[in-house]
Design an enzyme around this catalytic site. Structure first.
Site, mmCIF file in Angstrom:
data_model
loop_
_atom_site.group_PDB
_atom_site.id
_atom_site.type_symbol
_atom_site.label_atom_id
_atom_site.label_comp_id
_atom_site.label_asym_id
_atom_site.label_seq_id
_atom_site.Cartn_x
_atom_site.Cartn_y
_atom_site.Cartn_z
ATOM 1 N N ASP B 178 0.982 -0.970 0.057
ATOM 2 C CA ASP B 178 0.170 0.160 -0.012
ATOM 3 C C ASP B 178 0.772 1.194 -0.057
ATOM 4 O OD1 ASP B 178 -2.001 -1.822 0.167
ATOM 5 O OD2 ASP B 178 -2.602 -1.324 2.107
ATOM 6 N N GLU B 203 -0.998 -1.624 -5.945
ATOM 7 C CA GLU B 203 -2.253 -1.516 -5.315
ATOM 8 C C GLU B 203 -3.142 -0.668 -5.988
ATOM 9 O OE1 GLU B 203 -3.907 0.790 -2.820
ATOM 10 O OE2 GLU B 203 -2.052 2.039 -1.783
#
Lengths: 832, 600
Positions: B178, B203
């Site tokens: 992330d 992501e």
């Protein structure tokens, strides 16, 4: 199904297929299926459908949608499958052709959603749930399902491909066992048509020129022979044995791992395990033809079998021992050592070439060592492994790995170059070394063994994980050292122990917390194993280790502090066993340590050390080392007062365990049986001891702690407190005397208040603060009355439920799905 | 052709739990090992049985890499290493290694506490698992083994979050975990160099979103808290101990200071100190502003935020409490919620996502009458606010990262399928690279075309320039030489040098062929006919008739002999060197057609 759920379910079903389907969390539909699955197992599927027509309506509504979403469609397929698991429910759903429409050619299989792996997976799951009766099987076959499943075996999704294989295995075995329950014919042409189609598919795929088809069939067969052990599997095998055998004789074996897997699964089947079975030569051939890496798992599996021909077993042992044998030969001068295996029966060329290659050497050794560890860890290994030679070989590997051995032979020199500093091999070798300590009858070269271990423990280059494993192996060998007949010289033991403690002293000061922690854990294991050994006690107490351990009670890392607490708690036991220890001047200060541990319990900012302290206190009390503590009653009382205030529920739980042990021991002193749950003897009530015990518990303020803990905000604490109170009650009251127990309202205000408070407090998980004046927890009579009056069973039932059982209930789930109808998309998109 | 294979076991078209398997040049790496908090059975963990069907996990996987400490990225790690049995190395950054066990322990306690669950990892397992972790620094190239190397880059998102480059030889993959491309109050923006990986695994949580300014959300948050406190209400902010909690603490602390507010702010559980300790310890991982002001004032030494005691919840008057856990599913935050829910003056602000089966999820979906234990109903009169402070890159940020790293292929994970589809098209359009979005369990295979560097010997290069071919950097050029592979490197040298270096003698290689022709004449006459025939056809070549009767054309030698059994047939023995392969083949085919009658 509860009435509330019965009312909510139609609304949920309507919402799911409605124009604004709920933007429910991804787990909601799965949990809904779980619940409906439980219901359909608990009551006849037809009844569920009849009581809840909304379920069939939902299926019809989904089918009527022009483009149902993949999530909803998957849900409908799975739901239909689990509802149709019973034949009557199947017929009910088929009245509207729902199942034919869902699983047939015109259903989702023809739609755009089929491109979604989730839909294909759900179709297979649904079909699998449904295929438990003949009509379902007929429906699937009639709608071309078998061809779909054959195709899905090669699906790009691993999950779908694997589900397809499982479904084929189920379909084949079900069709044979259901349609021919007595004995399926000895020839495939007598089998049911569905089974014949599957067998034909397997045979064709095995003969196919496409490698992927061959692989699919081998996987399918492995699954089939792994899960199905019926006699008909032999008929199936007879038709394909030649083809499978031909794979093994090809110059480069196709799908070697799959072949090994298939043979292993077959070897476990009672159908093929007879020694005369023609199947075993094939296994031998596989063990010979496959490379050691490919054959390794098969060899281990074979060696775990209790029923297996001896020659196959020997071949399997050869596969595993060859690399270890090569290591020994590579390390020794010609003719110096004969190795593990007879060279005349084995050809080491392949293994030698693998070991001399940089890319394969470590992998082969790690795999072999892993397999050996697995076998040696078994309590009943059906084969004898040559422990002493294996030990020598493992020691040689460890010498290669840290540069202690650089042989002159070309192979040895290559291996040593590859292995030096290789952590992977070091870890695996140390694991095997540790399990070898448990092998009886090893002719152990103890000194060289400890030389190697110490070199790993000492070296600054040792990786923390390798060091941990070195500690584990060292502790195992040290603990069994005094029992070794070949090694009884006291001075030798003392020398080894001195060397070990010298290294330990250094390691306890390591800047790396992992190393300090592993060192402390090692010390604890040693004390547990060698506490009664004089040499050990003397060497330990004359070293710096006790002082360093005490210093580590203040380590900045909480994990280390916790391990230091455990080690210090065990160190006290050493001095407890030998209070007259000859070593003076460095004697471990018991009182000081107890005080320090109490300080940690009350002040340490982290839970681990506090938990470690309470566990040590429990251990002391349980083992009966009460002379460590001047006044046990006072000690327990102080500890529980500290524990009760602790924010960590596991410390509070530990406090309760301490109380439990204290109870047992107090009763024991009065001649009661050790188990607090043991049946009560009526004579006990009249004894003096009865009163004494009660007074001790009251003086130590245990009842207040126990009753308040019933309302603890953490459920396990309440459960434990309730268990203990029930046990105490059974000690004071015979079970039949409770029948006449009084109404709380009649026994006085205090107890009635306590009963009410506990009932509300255990639900709200809080005990009202500042209400201690309502009832006197230190008054023996009141407490005896409270024990007899308060409905502990009811509390016990409440506390046994999980604290989120309401939120996790089906009713709550249905409400959540309904609440998500038209919910803002923002919430749905978020994550952590 | 070399290939990279990627199989998500989690995070493939979902945001549940990340676990991605990558095979690159014979090495197998697992990226993240997350847990799904929405399940309380085995489904919370990825199905590790799909990693390998044969053999042990430790033998199959070369390493596990954890991108950051959130449980959907590391929650299954102790289960994987201590219960499933993976015993190999695990890599993560130093802050992640420090913070990860706190969150795992926190989650374990809540899980076991709530359900009295026993089939869950223990404290000891968390510790043993953390001992297997090798901590890495940013931009440090870590050699996992001789061939496999990894390197961490700053990812923003939370303290210690990193993107990882995985490299084997000249093939590489970057996994972003992330990340956040805009700095926030305590963390900087993600950054990576132009590493041109074969594959970027990114992501895509906010794949279709261009997020509104964070300032607006912060202002909104402060306004709501302020208004509630002003009217004498209490504000509950359920958080996980680390991460967003610190961001919000800094926000409130600064605001309280500026506005000179007096209402107390509390942080529950004993975790505050430890959390702040780590933020101080890893100050280099925070943003520039925090680092700069660190000397004068440490942002994590809060003046207004104090430790919470259970008894404070009953105190009259306004207050703000940060309490764990963040989904109101157990423990202190739930206890406080129960106490305050009935008063409309109070407010609960949910700063993050809540899974189904929690009170947090219920109130966020608008439920206001909650059933509690013992069939009691809790009426929620307090205000319920949801404000997402999760720090992920939005669509703009993802595109920016791709621009920065210049990957040859992109693979999207950790997002919803529909949104990914949109972003995938955008990426393919703008960057002209292939973009993939496999579902869980689906394997994507990417063929790579690795460029293999070869050193050219100076002698060979000089010889080429001497014949007038000056090197031109922009034009590809054909060079002849001998390729030597030695010590893991390639060199192109002249054949003479190669022979010298390898200590080999030169061998002449000649191709030979027998051609049968019908000719009853003597052998030397046949030879003469062949000579005349070739002389007539090959005018530009030197064709010679040697005294022994054989014929040469350049290096090609032709001899005519009689057939041992058939005197009417002659056998022409043709031989040539590899340099004259073309001419040799041509002559052979010419002779096979036979000799013309006229030459007789």
């Amino acid at each position: 199904m509860s009435r509330e759920c019965g009312l909510l379910l139609p609304r949920v079903c309507a919402a799911l297929a409605g124009p604004r389907p709920p933007a429910a969390a991804d787990t909601c539909l799965q949990k809904l299926l779980d619940w409906l699955g439980e219901l359909s197992e608990a009551e006849p599927g037809l009844k569920l459908l009849q009581d809840n027509p909304c379920l069939a309506e939902l299926l019809a509504a989904v089918l009527a949608l022009p483009e149902p979403g993949a999530g909803l469609l998957s849900f409908a397929l799975r739901l239909a499958g689990l509802l149709a698991a019973s034949e009557s429910a199947f017929q009910h759903l088929q009245q509207e052709q729902l199942l034919a429409r869902l699983f047939g050619e015109a259903g989702p299989r023809a739609g755009a959603a089929w491109a979604d792996a989730a839909v294909r997976g759900a179709w297979l799951d649904g079909a699998r749930s449904m295929a438990l009766h003949e009509p379902a099987l007929r429906l699937l076959c009639a709608h071309g399902a078998l061809d779909v499943i054959f195709t899905l075996q090669g699906d790009p999704s691993l999950f779908v491909a694997s589900a397809a294989r499982r479904l084929l295995v189920h379909t084949l075995s079900f069709s044979l066992e259901y349609e021919m329950p007595k004995a399926p014919g000895t020839r495939v042409c007598y089998w049911p048509p569905c089974a014949q189609v599957i067998v034909k598919h397997i045979e064709d795929s095995l003969q196919s020129s496409s490698v992927s088809h061959v692989k699919q069939s081998l996987k399918l067969l492995a699954g089939l022979f792994g899960s199905c052990h019926a006699p008909w599997t032999e008929v199936l095998w007879s038709g394909i044995a030649k083809q499978v055998q031909s794979f093994l004789t090809e110059e480069s074996v196709q799908a070697p791992h799959l072949l090994a897997d298939l043979l292993l699964n077959m070897s476990r089947s009672p159908v093929f395990c007879e020694p005369e079975s023609s199947f075993w030569p094939l296994v031998t051939s596989a063990l010979e033809h496959l490379t050691p890496v490919q054959a390794g798992p098969l060899a281990v599996g074979i060696l775990r079998l209790h029923k297996c021909p001896q020659d196959v077993r020997i071949q399997a042992v050869t596969v595993l021992l060859q690399p270890m044998d090569c290591i020994l030969r590579a390390a020794s001068q010609p003719l110096e050592y004969s190795g593990l295996l007879d060279e005349s029966v084995t050809d080491p060329a392949t293994v030698e070439s693998l070991l001399s290659s940089k890319s394969s050497c470590a992998s082969l050794l790690c795999q072999t060592l892993g397999h050996l560890e697995e076998l040696l860890s078994l309590s009943h290994l059906p084969v004898d492994l040559p422990g002493t030679s294996l030990l020598r070989s493992v020691m040689t590997i460890l010498r290669f790995c840290n540069g202690l051995l650089i042989p002159t032979s070309p192979l040895g020199s290559k291996i040593s170059q590859t292995l030096i500093g290789c952590f992977r091999v070091q870890r695996s070798a140390l694991d095997v070394l540790a399990v070898l300590s448990e092998q009886k009858g090893c002719d152990v070269p103890v000194e060289s063994l400890f030389d190697i271990l110490l070199s790993y423990l000492e070296s600054p280059n040792t990786n923390p994980m390798v060091l941990k494993k070195s500690f584990q192996a060292t502790s195992k060998w040290l603990v069994c050292l005094p029992e070794m007949s070949c090694f009884s010289s006291q001075w030798q033991i003392k020398k080894i122990l001195q060397d070990v403690f010298l290294v330990l002293q250094k390691r306890l000061c390591s800047p790396c917390w992992e190393v300090r922690d592993s060192s402390l854990e090692f010390l604890t294991v040693l004390i547990n194993g060698l506490r009664d050994h004089d040499e050990f006690r003397q060497t330990l107490l004359s070293s710096e280790v006790p002082r360093l351990t005490e210093d580590l009670l203040g380590d900045p890392e909480s994990y280390v502090r916790a391990s230091a607490v455990t080690a210090a708690g065990h160190l006290i036991l050493v001095t407890y066993v030998a209070p007259e220890s000859p070593v003076t001047g460095n004697q471990y200060n018991k009182e000081n340590t107890v005080a320090k541990l109490q300080e940690i319990l009350s002040r340490d900012p982290e839970g681990f050390p506090r938990r470690a302290v309470i566990n040590i206190f429990i251990k002391w009390l349980r083992k009966g080392y009460t002379s460590l503590l001047q006044d046990t009653e006072q000690f327990v009382s102080e500890v529980i007062q500290t524990a009760e205030r602790d924010l960590d529920w596991e410390v509070r739980l530990g406090g309760l365990e301490l109380v439990e042990v204290f109870f047992v021991q107090t009763f024991c002193r009065c001649g009661r049986p050790k188990c607090p749950y043991a049946p009560f003897s009526p004579e006990f009530t009249s004894s003096v001891c009865h009163n004494e015990s009660l007074q001790v518990f009251c003086r130590a303020k245990l009842f207040g702690f126990l009753f308040r803990s019933l309302c603890d905000c953490d459920r396990p604490v309440g459960q434990k407190a309730c268990d203990i109170l029930l046990a105490i009650r059974s000690s004071f009251y015979p079970s039949n005397s409770l029948k006449d127990s009084q109404d709380p309202e009649e026994v006085g205000h205090g107890i009635a208040w306590l009963q009410r408070t506990l009932r509300q407090g255990s639900l709200a998980q809080t005990f009202p603060a500042g209400s201690s004046h309502e009832v006197d927890f230190q008054d023996p009579e009141s407490m005896l009355l409270a024990l007899g009056t308060i409905d502990l069973e009811e509390l016990h039932d409440d506390l046994n439920k999980s604290s989120d059982h309401v939120e996790k209930s089906p009713q709550s789930l249905l409400q959540d799905i309904l609440a998500a109808v038209g919910a803002a998309e923002d919430n749905e998109a978020d994550c952590y | 052709m070399p290939e990279i294979k990627v199989t998500p076991l989690g995070a493939g078209q979902d945001v549940g739990r990340s676990c991605i398997l990558v095979s690159i040049a014979g090495k197998n790496v697992m990226l993240d090992c997350g847990m799904h908090m929405g399940y309380n059975d085995d489904r919370r963990f990825p199905d590790f049985s799909y990693i390998t069907q044969n053999g042990r996990l430790t033998d199959f996987l070369d390493c596990v890499i954890i991108s950051h400490f959130h449980l959907d990225h590391c929650g299954a790690l102790p289960y994987f290493s201590e219960m499933v049995g993976y015993d190999g190395p695990i890599y993560m950054t130093h802050p992640t290694k420090a913070i990860c066990p706190i969150l795992l322990e926190d989650y374990r306690k809540i899980t076991v506490d709530k359900k009295g669950e026993t089939n869950f990892f223990t404290s000891q397992m968390i510790k043993d698992c953390m001992k297997k972790v090798v901590a890495v620094h940013l931009h440090q190239t870590v050699q996992v083994d001789e061939e496999l190397e990894i390197k961490a880059y700053y990812a923003g998102h939370v303290l210690g979050a990193a993107m990882f480059q995985i490299k084997v030889g000249c093939e590489s993959v970057v996994y972003t975990g992330d990340y956040n491309m805009t700095p926030d109050r305590h963390l900087g923006a993600a950054w990576i160099d132009k590493c041109r990986p074969d594959l970027l695994i990114s992501e895509s949580t906010y794949a279709t979103t261009i997020r509104d300014s964070k300032r607006c959300r912060e202002r909104d948050f402060l306004k709501k808290v302020h208004e509630t406190v002003e009217r004498g209400g209490k504000v509950l902010i359920p958080v996980f101990a680390l991460g967003r909690a610190q961001e919000l603490c800094i926000l409130l602390e600064t605001f309280w200071e500026r506005m000179n507010l007096k209402a107390p702010i509390y942080f529950s559980t004993g975790l505050t100190e430890k959390a702040n300790h780590y933020y101080k310890l890893f100050i280099t991982w925070t943003n520039q502003k925090i680092r700069k002001t660190f000397v004068q004032r440490n942002m994590f030494e809060f003046k207004h935020i104090k430790a919470f005691d259970r008894a404070y919840a009953d105190n009259p008057g306004p207050m703000v409490v940060f309490a764990t856990p963040g989904m109101l599913h157990a423990g202190q935050s739930l206890q406080i919620f129960r106490k305050w829910a009935g008063n409309e003056k109070n407010m609960v602000i949910m700063p993050g996502y809540c899974v189904q089966g929690t009170v947090g999820h219920k109130i966020l979906s608008g439920q206001r009458k909650l059933e509690m234990e013992g069939r009691q109903i809790l009426e929620v009169k307090m205000q319920v606010e949801y404000m997402s402070f999760s720090a992920h890159a939005d669509a703009k940020g993802i595109m920016q990262l791709i621009r920065q790293a210049e990957p040859r292929n992109v693979l999207l994970v950790h997002g919803e399928a529909k949104k990914m589809e949109f972003l995938k098209q955008k990426i393919e359009q703008e960057f002209h690279v292939s973009c993939y979005m496999p579902a869980n369990g689906e394997t994507t295979t990417i063929f790579t075309n690795p460029s293999i560097p070869v050193d050219i010997s100076l002698g060979l290069l000089k010889r080429e320039t001497a014949i007038g071919l000056l090197p031109d950097a922009k034009k590809p050029k054909l060079m002849h030489g001998t390729l030597i592979m030695k010590d893991n490197s390639f060199r192109l040298v002249s054949p003479e040098q190669a022979l010298k270096e390898l200590g080999l003698a030169e061998h002449q290689l000649r191709f030979t062929c027998r051609v049968h022709i019908q000719d009853p004449r003597k052998e030397h006459e046949t030879g003469l006919r062949v000579y005349n025939h070739l002389k007539a056809i090959l005018k530009d070549y030197s064709v010679q008739h040697l005294p022994d009767g054989s014929i040469t054309v350049e290096s090609i030698l032709i001899q005519a002999t009689a057939h041992s059994e058939d005197q009417g047939t002659k056998v022409l023995l043709v031989s040539w060197t590899y340099q004259d392969e073309e001419l040799g083949s041509y002559l052979t085919s010419l002779l096979k057609k036979g000799l013309p009658q006229s030459t007789a």
